[in-house]
Design an enzyme around this catalytic site. Structure first.
Site, PDB file in Angstrom:
ATOM      1  N   ASP A  48      42.071  44.103  38.315  1.00 48.94           N
ATOM      2  CA  ASP A  48      42.764  42.937  38.871  1.00 48.94           C
ATOM      3  C   ASP A  48      41.759  41.785  38.887  1.00 48.94           C
ATOM      4  OD1 ASP A  48      43.898  40.996  40.465  1.00 48.94           O
ATOM      5  OD2 ASP A  48      44.793  42.431  41.867  1.00 48.94           O
ATOM      6  N   HIS A  49      42.002  40.798  38.018  1.00 50.09           N
ATOM      7  CA  HIS A  49      41.013  39.733  37.831  1.00 50.09           C
ATOM      8  C   HIS A  49      40.903  38.805  39.031  1.00 50.09           C
ATOM      9  CE1 HIS A  49      38.067  37.805  35.500  1.00 50.09           C
ATOM     10  NE2 HIS A  49      38.628  37.907  34.301  1.00 50.09           N
ATOM     11  N   ARG A  50      41.871  38.904  39.962  1.00 46.51           N
ATOM     12  CA  ARG A  50      41.749  38.075  41.155  1.00 46.51           C
ATOM     13  C   ARG A  50      40.525  38.491  41.943  1.00 46.51           C
ATOM     14  NH1 ARG A  50      47.211  39.167  44.164  1.00 46.51           N
ATOM     15  NH2 ARG A  50      46.587  41.252  43.519  1.00 46.51           N
TER      16      ARG A  50
END
Lengths: 485, 459
Positions: free
Chosen positions: B428-430
């Site tokens: 999850d790049h967040r």
């Protein structure tokens, strides 16, 4: 016979039906409402509203006669009651309210049809009126046909000899004496205003207490005391058997502990309760399930056993109260409008306009225990210790708060006293919000008002009200558990 | 002799219908109270429905394969006159089912409500009249607005654990119970309802509608309808579709891939496999990969985390529950090995074997599929070199493992036949930056390649 098509057809324009019709119309549904008698139903025309008008007038008279002299207001001539004028003022109140309903319905483009509705099939009903018959086909029906007074053997309500609340409210001559059969809230409201206006009232109650199951015992006692002080005779355990006419008066025979007793009166009222109008409109004929008490069976969305038909208000179950019907009216209209709604209010507050008034929200003490709350904190605060009540000269009564001792969550609030019908909404909000007693105690209540009694009762529940002497908290009776949250 | 309808009970957890998988009784059978009579598959799990009372089966009202809404009559029992019918007409599901307590609750409150003068209601029993979610019970603390949000989201407020003061169920509790996906998409419309307070009429209707219609439902228009077959999308398939769509909508994914030399791991596993056979346990690569993963995420705690969108907080988890994707005839399921850090390879292997069997048989309980902190998908058992899987939200990463292959590896001036295995980390790049993911994968593969390192950190 002409057929008209609608999205929603509401049967009955009482506080349940007209509210449902307006909300359905607001949601864009093509809506019709059918009413056989009055817009606004029993409530606005022969129930809540006119009785409140009569009670206000009677209380006003009572104040003039009893309180005014002490306050230094001297009235030189006799104060007289013009019953005809009073009744016509009462009627003007009803007309104003009923007219308002009519305007609201029209303003929302709700079609109003006057007449008696009867289901032909589950999809179609016929409305019969003097002008003829109309057929209504609708996608959804809302049954809001209400209730009517119960009769007992030996007494048939004809509004001439035996009066229901409707007949009693219409009296344009004050009877010298009256017998009220049934010490529930309707009987007591009418009995007390008649008594204040000058009628000698006898209440025959079959049970051992007034307002049985509606209010806490200690609240009822305050009213009972005041009724007796005002000259109302209450006979408990009295089962009315029959009556006969003696000249222009009536003689009522009742059984008291196996012995037959008699009481004479000029007017006879029967107020032993109300029954749902589920035996009308051919509800059974289309296969609607009705329970053993006569209520239309509904689920939490007030849907009946036929999915597109809903039932609300008195016809759909206890408590038979106008505000419950209105809540259900909105709920059902929104369900029809496609929203997920269900009846999940925590409490239906109840008010009784006796003198003093009784009001309650949430559970009675016995109900709390039945629900498994064994450790309770209960606090009371009297109106006699409240400045506003004293300055009003209305000091009878108290506010009582019942809370769960483990969490201090408010479970029930019971009031008897001046204007408690207006004070109870705060309690209802507290219960719906899951408030703790501290929330009531720590909310600043304006001085000097009757509302302070709620705050002080909350403080009393916590063991430290300011304006009454309480034992220090550590020695207070009951639980010493203090919530830790 | 009287007859008695046995209905599909409200199973709770938002389940509104089930598929009649298999009848366990036939007409003429004598059934005892609590004897299972049918297997019903919901979108969550397959459950056995017991008979609430004893009797003789007179008629089966539904066929295997039918989709049955709750409260539908399943069968008619002939019962001896005077047999005491239980208070609730609906049958209770098997006690082993995790949802049983909630189901018991859902039946009870409507009936008990009538006792209180406060919320007294006249509720019809049976007849398909029950409403989901049921009304809040007397002990449940929640404001009217919160109760309404729960209803609009089809959350049974009675089943939630309130985190507020004195156990109050808060708005957040309700929103979180549906997963942050629903929150992210539905939130604006709920907020509208809330701020408007008594939002009436069309505006309330519109916002409720918006909330319900979270992912846009696209119609498929046929060009050759005759050459196509339409099948209802139900059960696990529908659930997978919803979950995948929501996750792709909420989570910006990226994947990093690498190849590991697994020569040592292959040897270790081969020995363990032989040793495991004595215990009747089949030891696969998966438990070793789990151990390597636990060690690596201890070093990179953000891989073992979740994002609380509502609170705007990162939740770091101090426990290691490893989900593993299992292919079943009904679709993808993800059973969970709880506290994988505290279990031996043998224990994990045994558990994998049991859970995988349950998954294939459709017998997994909800509890066995809940609470993973990170997931491994083992695509290698089928084939393919690399994949970009979708994260099992609200986790923030999923590890892909692929087939063990022989490859020529250039080493010390010559090509050496080497056993290699591909791995991917989808994140999850967040929360996880590319560099963090690369370093994590390196740390993870260090344990995969160097068995010594792996064994050092094992329980």
């Amino acid at each position: 016979m002409a057929t008209q098509n609608f999205d929603v057809c509401v049967i009955g324009a009482g506080p349940g039906g007209y509210v449902a019709a307006i909300r359905a119309a607001q949601l864009g549904k093509k809506t019709v409402i059918i009413e056989r008698e009055y817009l606004g139903g029993v409530c606005l025309n022969v129930g809540c509203i006119p009785s409140k008008a009569m009670i206000s007038a009677a209380h006003f008279l009572h104040r003039v006669q009893h309180d005014a002299p002490e306050m230094g207001i001297e009235i030189k001539s006799d104060v007289k009651v013009n019953m005809k004028k009073l009744v016509s003022w009462k009627q003007s109140v009803c007309d104003q309210m009923s007219g308002g309903v009519s305007q609201l319905l029209k303003g929302n483009q709700v079609t109003i049809i006057r007449g008696e509705a009867e289901f032909k099939t589950a999809q179609e009903l016929v409305v019969k009126s003097k002008e003829g018959a109309t057929s209504i086909v609708a996608k959804n029906f809302i049954i809001a046909t209400g209730s009517r007074p119960i009769e007992i053997p030996g007494f048939k309500i004809d509004e001439k000899e035996v009066l229901s609340s409707t007949g009693a409210l219409a009296l344009d001559e004050l009877p010298k004496t009256a017998v009220v059969i049934g010490g529930g809230y309707i009987g007591l409201e009418i009995g007390s205003y008649l008594s204040k206006l000058g009628t000698e009232v006898t209440v025959l109650e079959a049970g051992a207490t007034l307002l049985n199951g509606v209010a806490e015992r200690d609240c009822v006692q305050v009213v009972e005391r005041k009724l007796k002080k005002g000259g109302v005779k209450i006979v408990f355990g009295a089962k009315a058997k029959s009556y006969k006419k003696t000249g222009s008066d009536y003689e009522v025979e009742y059984d008291l502990a196996g012995k037959l007793e008699k009481v004479k009166c000029a007017k006879l009222l029967l107020t032993v309760g109300r029954r749902p109008n589920s035996d009308q409109a051919n509800l059974k004929g289309i296969g609607l399930q009705i329970d053993e008490k006569g209520f239309v069976k509904v689920n939490a969305q007030r849907r009946t056993s036929i999915a597109h038909i809903f039932a609300i208000g008195d016809v759909a179950g206890q408590p038979m109260l106008a505000h419950k019907a209105s809540y259900e009216g909105v709920l059902v209209a929104e369900v029809i409008g496609g929203m997920n709604r269900a009846y999940d209010a925590k409490t239906v507050p109840a008010v009784v306009f006796t003198d003093p008034e009784i009001a309650s929200a949430g559970m009675l003490e016995s109900e709390c225990r039945a629900k498994g709350y064994n450790d309770l904190k209960i606090g009371k605060f009297p109106f006699a210790a409240n400045g506003r009540a004293v300055s009003l000269k209305e000091t009878d009564g108290f506010v009582k708060i019942i809370a769960d001792a483990k969490t201090n969550i408010v479970l029930g609030v019971h009031m008897v006293g001046p204007e408690v019908s207006n004070l109870i909404s705060e309690a209802a909000l507290a219960i719906e919000m899951g408030a703790r007693v501290e929330d009531l105690a720590l909310t600043i209540h304006p001085h000097p008002t009757l509302g302070e009694v709620v705050m002080e009762a909350a403080e009393a529940t916590l063991g430290h009200a300011i304006h009454i002497i309480q034992k220090p908290l550590s020695r207070a009776e009951g639980s010493s558990v203090r919530a830790t949250h | 002799m009287a007859t008695k309808d046995v209905k599909l009970p409200d199973i709770g957890e938002g389940v509104t219908e089930g598929e009649m998988v298999k009848w366990l009784v036939k007409v003429g059978d004598v059934v005892k109270a609590d004897q299972p009579i049918a297997e019903v598959m919901t979108d969550k799990a397959t459950v056995e429905v017991p008979s609430p009372i004893a009797g003789v089966v007179k008629e089966l009202k539904v066929k295997e394969g039918d989709i049955v809404p709750i409260e539908t009559t399943l069968l008619v029992l002939e019962v001896s006159a005077g047999a005491s019918a239980p208070a609730a007409s609906a049958a209770k599901p098997a006690a082993a089912m995790p949802t049983a307590p909630q189901m018991a609750k859902t039946v009870a409150p409507v009936a008990s409500a009538s006792a209180s003068s406060g919320a007294s209601t006249n509720v019809a029993s049976g007849g398909g009249l029950d409403v989901y979610p049921p009304a809040a019970e007397v002990h449940v603390l929640a404001t009217p607005a919160t109760r309404r949000v729960a209803r609009e989201m089809s959350v049974d407020i009675n089943s939630l654990h309130g985190t507020g003061i004195a156990g109050r169920v808060t708005r957040d509790d309700v929103l979180k119970s549906k997963g942050t996906g629903a929150v992210a998409a539905g939130q604006p419309s709920f907020a509208t309802t809330a701020s408007a307070g008594a939002a009436t009429g069309a505006s309330a209707a519109a916002s409720a509608k918006a909330a319900a219609a979270m992912p846009t439902r696209m119609a498929y228009v046929s060009t050759q309808p005759n050459a196509e077959e339409r099948v209802p999308m139900r059960g696990i398939r529908r659930k997978i579709a919803e979950q995948m769509q929501m996750t792709k909508h909420v989570v910006p994914h990226f994947t990093i891939m690498d190849e590991a030399n697994v020569s040592e791991l292959v040897k270790l596993r081969d020995q363990a496999k032989v040793a495991g056979e004595k215990y009747g346990v089949k030891v696969t690569y998966l438990p070793f990969v789990m151990k390597a993963l636990v060690a690596a995420i201890r070093e990179f705690p953000m891989l073992n985390a979740s994002i609380d969108d509502q609170a705007g907080e990162i939740v770091y988890k101090k426990y290691y529950n490893i989900g593993f994707a299992a292919d079943t005839p009904n679709g993808l399921l993800v059973p969970v090995i709880k506290n994988a850090d505290q279990k031996t390879i043998l224990e994990i292997s045994k558990e994998i074997q049991e859970l995988a069997k349950k998954a294939r048989d459709g017998k997994l309980s909800l509890d066995e599929m809940k609470g993973a902190t990170i997931t491994i998908t083992n695509i290698g058992s089928v084939g393919g070199t690399y994949a970009t899987p979708i994260i099992n939200h609200p986790e923030v990463a999923i590890i892909g493992m692929y087939k063990v292959d022989w490859k020529p590896v250039y080493k010390d001036g010559q090509f050496v036949p080497t056993q290699v295995m591909n791995y991917t980390a989808t994140c999850d790049h967040r929360l996880i930056d590319g560099a963090v993911a690369a370093n994590f994968l390196k740390a993870f593969l260090k344990r995969i390649e160097n068995v010594g390192q792996l064994v050092l950190e094992m329980i």
